[in-house]
Motif scaffolding. Sequence first.
Motif, PDB file in Angstrom:
ATOM      1  N   PRO A   1       0.828  -1.208   0.000  1.00 24.73           N
ATOM      2  CA  PRO A   1       0.000   0.000   0.000  1.00 24.73           C
ATOM      3  C   PRO A   1       0.863   1.260   0.000  1.00 24.73           C
ATOM      4  O   PRO A   1       1.853   1.352   0.718  1.00 24.73           O
ATOM      5  N   ALA A   2       0.491   2.216  -0.821  1.00 26.41           N
ATOM      6  CA  ALA A   2       1.219   3.479  -0.921  1.00 26.41           C
ATOM      7  C   ALA A   2       0.257   4.552  -1.400  1.00 26.41           C
ATOM      8  O   ALA A   2      -0.612   4.293  -2.237  1.00 26.41           O
ATOM      9  N   TYR A   3       0.412   5.751  -0.865  1.00 25.29           N
ATOM     10  CA  TYR A   3      -0.458   6.859  -1.217  1.00 25.29           C
ATOM     11  C   TYR A   3       0.358   8.105  -1.544  1.00 25.29           C
ATOM     12  O   TYR A   3       1.405   8.345  -0.938  1.00 25.29           O
ATOM     13  N   LEU A   4      -0.154   8.893  -2.482  1.00 22.30           N
ATOM     14  CA  LEU A   4       0.388  10.228  -2.668  1.00 22.30           C
ATOM     15  C   LEU A   4      -0.022  11.092  -1.484  1.00 22.30           C
ATOM     16  O   LEU A   4      -1.074  10.871  -0.880  1.00 22.30           O
ATOM     17  N   PRO A   5       0.783  12.096  -1.138  1.00 27.06           N
ATOM     18  CA  PRO A   5       0.437  12.945   0.011  1.00 27.06           C
ATOM     19  C   PRO A   5      -0.792  13.800  -0.268  1.00 27.06           C
ATOM     20  O   PRO A   5      -1.279  13.881  -1.397  1.00 27.06           O
TER      21      PRO A   5
END
Length: 405
Positions: free
Chosen positions: A389-393
């Motif tokens: 899982p990874a998200y843009l700020p």
Amino acid sequence: MADKIIAADVVVTSPGRNFVTLKITTADGVVGYGDATLNGRELSVASYLRDHVAPLLVGRDPARIEDAWQYLYRGVYWRRGPVTMAAIGAVDVALWDIKGQVTGVPVYQLLGGSVRDRILSYTHATGWDVPALLESIDAQLARGFQAVRAQTGVPGLDIVYGVTRSGAAYEPAGRGAAPTEEIWDTDAYLRYAPTALAAARDHVGPDVKLLHDAHHRLTPNQAARLGRALEPVDLFWLEDVTPAENQEVLRRVRAATTVPLAIGEVFTTVWEFQTLITEQLIDFVRAAVSHAGGISPLRRIAALADVWQIRLAPHGPSDVSPISLGASTHLGLATPNFAIQEYMGYSDLVHEVFPHAWTYADGHLHPGEQPGIGVRLDEKLAARFPYQPAYLPVARRRDGSMTDW
């Protein structure tokens, strides 16, 4: 020509960051690859492909690239948007890849052949303060780049788009269950950015192409102020000065400054560019092959832009895979109004997972001469790096309200 499509599979891998790859296989064993990565929303596109698009591809003729594009876009009631267009783009690139392999030529030859010998590229230089920025620019010039995007920190802020205090390579998508939150101060940025960029110009002299990205943070009036302040810096372009979904707001900016404007990395169709192009409100189209629906529609966008003396400069950060970069270089070699290709580079591991024919040398890219796109996927190696899982700020003003990231 190749026989019918017998399989369409989706591969999600994370060799340092997440990538989504579409693999199309024909009955005679030809395999084409397309990139469907959408940073921070990767699984949405993977599901769209796996659950809704892949079943429609089996049994189709892979040679009918344009018909497949029309079928997936015009033939579907729910159209446009980044998830849909990233999925269609992956199909389109994979089919071009297959056609090139079947005919035995690189894709740029299928697009009419080369109109240039190599493709000018730019990379990123970042520094938390001016001395660090100048050091970073020097490092990129030493690698042969003749065009550099310059980004600095802002006094009084702890996190700024594109820059890390440590000087480490910038990766916007942070690992974790939720996005990080940045605090933003437009007034502080507007006071500091012109000074930092003027110092960069003084440092490199007149010949190096300098670019800068405001990353959608400004109102039209603020963008106009910044553009005027930066005119003496002689930027190659000022990018994404304001959210341009309301295309008319660029009229205010264009009327106030002659600084070249680049817009469109979050746009997905020609319709979002229509007013910007036909009223000459921008100088560079920033759409990416992967996010604008593939090579086929980006050629049409480029053709419209060419009529209005606007150039194509596709988005090419590290969050599109080497497949997208390869497709973009083929398009660039064959497109008369292609200006420059963003190239952030990839880690050694990403290069291993996606072996490729395209090359970088002396500030330029070339797609290579392998048939098709010339980028493959090492599926055994890719399987060792499952999705994370990874998200843009997200960004908030000092009062806690949301602003554009």
